[in-house]
Write an enzyme that holds these catalytic residues in place. Structure first.
Site, short mmCIF file in Angstrom:
data_model
loop_
_atom_site.label_atom_id
_atom_site.label_comp_id
_atom_site.label_asym_id
_atom_site.label_seq_id
_atom_site.Cartn_x
_atom_site.Cartn_y
_atom_site.Cartn_z
CG ASN A 1 -39.94 40.01 -36.82
OD1 ASN A 1 -38.95 39.93 -37.48
ND2 ASN A 1 -40.59 41.39 -36.95
CG ASP B 1 -34.78 42.99 -34.18
OD1 ASP B 1 -35.18 41.81 -34.75
OD2 ASP B 1 -34.58 43.98 -34.68
#
Length: 258
Positions: free
Chosen positions: A7, A249
């Site tokens: 991601n 993140d």
């Protein structure tokens, strides 16, 4: 065959990190999530210059998934089961592997928060659709990898502080039960096939020094069909990328299949 999922939390913002990862780790295929761009804004030229074909299912401002591959791709966009679903969260491709093929999906499962809302209902419905589709794909009896950001913390050992996540959509019993239902179809959680260790995380929030404190969760998973699981050699979380300047993140999770 080296396959990774990541991601990137905006492919345009994270492009230097992405290109460096493609050069350094050279995965045969890389599944991306949270592109945050439409197809036309995806950095095709830069990715192709790095030696990869790109199949993209983008969306303006949020969501978006892609599969990058050194080999040619036959692509299907969107998760079956709801023709009204306009969110770009699923892309699937078949790529050649040896004398046969490997089927690979990049999945960005809904977050679902806050629980008890339409967002959580959509998350559960998406997971039900994914299970139905996975069941159909398993009938092909071919190497299959369902990779991505599942937004599911499977077990207490997959988060730093289980009590802090007790009421979160990522950790609710209904969420975890649906993840187990996926596994019970005959899929294997690649990381858990290689280690039972606690504290193996793939996501650290930007807030409250989560990375520095290792206050993380494991929500990025690669689920393998029996034909892929039999070929599993290793699993790595490339957590060093979370420590880069202006990182995503999430850290990539990478497997090797023999």
């Amino acid at each position: 065959m080296r396959i990774a999922t990541w991601n990137v939390n905006s492919v345009r913002q994270r492009l230097p990190h992405l290109l460096a990862y493609l050069k350094e780790e050279a995965p045969d295929a890389l599944c991306l999530q949270e592109l945050k761009c439409v197809d036309a804004a995806f950095p095709f030229a830069e990715v192709e210059a790095a030696g990869y074909a790109a199949a993209v299912h983008g969306q303006k401002g949020f969501n978006g998934v892609a599969i990058l591959s050194k080999a040619p791709l036959e692509v299907v966009r969107g998760l079956p089961g709801d023709e009204a679903d306009a969110q770009a969260r699923y892309i699937e491709a078949v790529l050649p592997w040896g004398a046969g093929v490997l089927r690979l999906a990049s999945i960005y499962l809904p977050n679902g928060n806050p629980a008890g809302t339409d967002k959580y209902a959509y998350k559960l419905a998406f997971m039900d659709r994914l299970a139905a589709h996975a069941k159909a794909l398993l009938r092909f009896e071919e190497p299959l990898v369902l990779a991505g950001d599942y937004n599911v913390i499977p077990e207490p050992k997959d988060c730093f502080d289980p009590k802090a996540w007790a009421q979160d959509a990522l950790f609710l019993p209904q969420t975890r039960a649906r993840f187990r239902a996926l596994l019970n179809l005959g899929l294997t959680d690649a990381l858990r096939a290689t280690t039972d260790a606690a504290g193996v995380y793939s996501f650290w929030d930007y807030q409250a020094g989560a990375w520095q404190k290792n206050n993380g969760v494991r929500i990025d998973h690669l689920l393998l069909s029996p034909q892929a699981a039999d070929r599993l050699v290793s699993v790595e979380v490339d957590r060093r990328l979370r420590g880069d300047d202006k990182p995503s993140d999430h850290a990539p999770v990478r497997i090797e299949l023999r």
